[in-house]
Write a protein that holds these residues in place. Structure first.
Motif, PDB file in Angstrom:
ATOM      1  N   ALA A 133      13.755 -92.045 -61.609  1.00  0.00           N
ATOM      2  CA  ALA A 133      14.770 -93.023 -62.010  1.00  0.00           C
ATOM      3  C   ALA A 133      16.165 -92.414 -61.941  1.00  0.00           C
ATOM      4  O   ALA A 133      17.122 -93.067 -61.493  1.00  0.00           O
ATOM      5  N   GLU A 134      16.269 -91.161 -62.362  1.00  0.00           N
ATOM      6  CA  GLU A 134      17.568 -90.480 -62.301  1.00  0.00           C
ATOM      7  C   GLU A 134      17.998 -90.250 -60.855  1.00  0.00           C
ATOM      8  O   GLU A 134      19.182 -90.380 -60.516  1.00  0.00           O
ATOM      9  N   ARG A 135      17.044 -89.937 -59.990  1.00  0.00           N
ATOM     10  CA  ARG A 135      17.379 -89.733 -58.571  1.00  0.00           C
ATOM     11  C   ARG A 135      17.879 -91.035 -57.935  1.00  0.00           C
ATOM     12  O   ARG A 135      18.831 -91.021 -57.135  1.00  0.00           O
ATOM     13  N   VAL A 136      17.244 -92.127 -58.267  1.00  0.00           N
ATOM     14  CA  VAL A 136      17.691 -93.418 -57.740  1.00  0.00           C
ATOM     15  C   VAL A 136      19.106 -93.711 -58.218  1.00  0.00           C
ATOM     16  O   VAL A 136      19.965 -94.177 -57.443  1.00  0.00           O
ATOM     17  N   TRP A 137      19.370 -93.445 -59.483  1.00  0.00           N
ATOM     18  CA  TRP A 137      20.716 -93.653 -60.040  1.00  0.00           C
ATOM     19  C   TRP A 137      21.745 -92.803 -59.300  1.00  0.00           C
ATOM     20  O   TRP A 137      22.769 -93.315 -58.840  1.00  0.00           O
ATOM     21  N   LEU A 138      21.477 -91.507 -59.180  1.00  0.00           N
ATOM     22  CA  LEU A 138      22.417 -90.627 -58.492  1.00  0.00           C
ATOM     23  C   LEU A 138      22.613 -91.058 -57.043  1.00  0.00           C
ATOM     24  O   LEU A 138      23.738 -91.047 -56.525  1.00  0.00           O
ATOM     25  N   GLY A 139      21.525 -91.419 -56.389  1.00  0.00           N
ATOM     26  CA  GLY A 139      21.607 -91.792 -54.986  1.00  0.00           C
ATOM     27  C   GLY A 139      22.417 -93.045 -54.735  1.00  0.00           C
ATOM     28  O   GLY A 139      22.913 -93.249 -53.614  1.00  0.00           O
ATOM     29  N   GLY A 140      22.569 -93.878 -55.738  1.00  0.00           N
ATOM     30  CA  GLY A 140      23.325 -95.119 -55.578  1.00  0.00           C
ATOM     31  C   GLY A 140      24.788 -95.020 -55.939  1.00  0.00           C
ATOM     32  O   GLY A 140      25.524 -96.016 -55.810  1.00  0.00           O
ATOM     33  N   VAL A 149      22.770 -82.166 -55.011  1.00  0.00           N
ATOM     34  CA  VAL A 149      21.423 -82.362 -55.555  1.00  0.00           C
ATOM     35  C   VAL A 149      20.621 -83.328 -54.686  1.00  0.00           C
ATOM     36  O   VAL A 149      19.413 -83.154 -54.497  1.00  0.00           O
ATOM     37  N   MET A 150      21.302 -84.326 -54.133  1.00  0.00           N
ATOM     38  CA  MET A 150      20.597 -85.354 -53.368  1.00  0.00           C
ATOM     39  C   MET A 150      20.390 -84.986 -51.902  1.00  0.00           C
ATOM     40  O   MET A 150      19.572 -85.614 -51.229  1.00  0.00           O
ATOM     41  N   THR A 151      21.098 -83.979 -51.399  1.00  0.00           N
ATOM     42  CA  THR A 151      21.023 -83.721 -49.957  1.00  0.00           C
ATOM     43  C   THR A 151      20.561 -82.319 -49.584  1.00  0.00           C
ATOM     44  O   THR A 151      20.024 -82.128 -48.483  1.00  0.00           O
ATOM     45  N   ALA A 190      22.211 -72.320 -58.968  1.00  0.00           N
ATOM     46  CA  ALA A 190      21.415 -72.439 -60.193  1.00  0.00           C
ATOM     47  C   ALA A 190      21.663 -73.748 -60.927  1.00  0.00           C
ATOM     48  O   ALA A 190      20.731 -74.349 -61.477  1.00  0.00           O
ATOM     49  N   SER A 191      22.908 -74.219 -60.953  1.00  0.00           N
ATOM     50  CA  SER A 191      23.223 -75.449 -61.690  1.00  0.00           C
ATOM     51  C   SER A 191      22.582 -76.661 -61.045  1.00  0.00           C
ATOM     52  O   SER A 191      21.969 -77.497 -61.726  1.00  0.00           O
ATOM     53  N   ASP A 192      22.712 -76.788 -59.727  1.00  0.00           N
ATOM     54  CA  ASP A 192      22.087 -77.915 -59.037  1.00  0.00           C
ATOM     55  C   ASP A 192      20.561 -77.824 -59.095  1.00  0.00           C
ATOM     56  O   ASP A 192      19.880 -78.847 -59.229  1.00  0.00           O
ATOM     57  N   ARG A 193      20.035 -76.627 -59.000  1.00  0.00           N
ATOM     58  CA  ARG A 193      18.574 -76.480 -59.017  1.00  0.00           C
ATOM     59  C   ARG A 193      18.005 -76.908 -60.365  1.00  0.00           C
ATOM     60  O   ARG A 193      16.934 -77.524 -60.429  1.00  0.00           O
ATOM     61  N   ARG A 194      18.703 -76.604 -61.465  1.00  0.00           N
ATOM     62  CA  ARG A 194      18.206 -77.053 -62.774  1.00  0.00           C
ATOM     63  C   ARG A 194      18.187 -78.576 -62.838  1.00  0.00           C
ATOM     64  O   ARG A 194      17.220 -79.175 -63.345  1.00  0.00           O
ATOM     65  N   ALA A 195      19.238 -79.216 -62.337  1.00  0.00           N
ATOM     66  CA  ALA A 195      19.230 -80.683 -62.328  1.00  0.00           C
ATOM     67  C   ALA A 195      18.094 -81.210 -61.457  1.00  0.00           C
ATOM     68  O   ALA A 195      17.341 -82.096 -61.872  1.00  0.00           O
ATOM     69  N   HIS A 196      17.970 -80.663 -60.274  1.00  0.00           N
ATOM     70  CA  HIS A 196      16.917 -81.110 -59.348  1.00  0.00           C
ATOM     71  C   HIS A 196      15.536 -80.998 -59.972  1.00  0.00           C
ATOM     72  O   HIS A 196      14.695 -81.893 -59.825  1.00  0.00           O
ATOM     73  N   ASP A 197      15.286 -79.905 -60.682  1.00  0.00           N
ATOM     74  CA  ASP A 197      13.947 -79.626 -61.192  1.00  0.00           C
ATOM     75  C   ASP A 197      13.616 -80.355 -62.486  1.00  0.00           C
ATOM     76  O   ASP A 197      12.444 -80.396 -62.874  1.00  0.00           O
ATOM     77  N   THR A 198      14.617 -80.919 -63.167  1.00  0.00           N
ATOM     78  CA  THR A 198      14.353 -81.491 -64.490  1.00  0.00           C
ATOM     79  C   THR A 198      14.526 -83.002 -64.566  1.00  0.00           C
ATOM     80  O   THR A 198      14.100 -83.610 -65.551  1.00  0.00           O
TER      81      THR A 198
END
Length: 244
Positions: free
Chosen positions: A89-96, A67-69, A77-85
């Motif tokens: 703040a969630e991206r910063v959390w995942l990225g760390g 999702v991050m890269t 489809a599973s990663d795209r749903r996470a990416h799009d929703t």
């Protein structure tokens, strides 16, 4: 020391809620999360909203990395749903999130194996399908880790293995997705065989670490209906039956 081990939630917030309630009734000193947290056919943002305030020791799985890269058009489809929703703040959390973590002395958290977030740890895929890893295969994947307890996920299959060193390897199974199919490196099915949400409790005594694999009831029929609404009939069957 009693540790609740969660893995492979995959955005199934209903299963996560049931598991966290069960953990709360059992009395543990610590809960940890082995990754593959949001991607799936259900509720990525809601799952993040439940987990982030808890600040559990958490590592990334292969889906967080993807999702991050990956570019969105290259995502499944599973990663795209996470990416799009999810939001920023969630991206910063995942990225760390780290790839591995040692939450307490002698304990190692990995997603797949110590060297890879996509390698199966306690299972092996052959042209004939999925089988339990042999003693030699498990030793090759985990034997070099300097730990008394190794916690791994990724395959969604609850399993416990004692290495020659005495170290214990525990896969708690999947909180949120009890079955799936994949075609790498050969086509295969992974099926827990029931729709329960799964996790493990590991406990250290003067005799070392021991583990209990736990299956939790929740409203999996509702989760299956949600997957249908989101255009994921494959997930709906897996959630309702524990089979592909």
């Amino acid at each position: 020391m009693r540790i609740a081990v969660l893995s492979d939630i995959h955005g199934n917030v209903s299963a996560l809620e049931a598991v966290l309630a069960d953990v709360g009734r059992r009395g543990v000193d610590l809960s940890v999360n082995l990754g593959d947290i949001l991607s799936g056919g259900l509720w990525p943002a809601e799952t993040a909203a439940m987990l982030m305030p808890l600040d559990l020791p958490t590592i990334r799985g292969n889906h967080e990395r993807q999702v991050m890269t990956l570019a969105p058009e290259r995502m499944g489809a599973s990663d795209r749903r996470a990416h799009d929703t999810i939001g920023e703040a969630e991206r910063v959390w995942l990225g760390g999130l780290p790839e591995t973590l040692r939450p307490v002395e002698g304990v190692l958290m990995v997603h797949g194996t110590p060297g890879s977030d996509i390698e199966y740890g306690l299972e092996t895929v052959t042209p004939e399908g999925l089988r339990e890893a042999t003693r030699g295969e498990a030793e090759a994947r985990f034997g070099g880790a300097k730990a008394d307890l190794i916690l791994c996920g990724h395959t969604h299959m609850p399993r416990i293995r004692r290495l020659e060193s005495g170290a214990l390897v525990v896969n708690p199974g999947s909180v949120g997705l009890p079955a799936y199919d994949d075609d790498r490196p050969y086509p295969h099915l992974v099926e827990a065989g029931s729709p329960h949400a799964r996790y493990a409790i590991v406990e250290k005594s003067d005799k070392g670490w021991a583990a209990e694999l736990i299956a939790v009831d929740y409203d999996w029929d509702r989760a299956a209906r949600d997957a249908e609404v989101h255009g994921r009939p494959d997930w709906a069957r897996a959630l309702a039956t524990g089979r592909v």
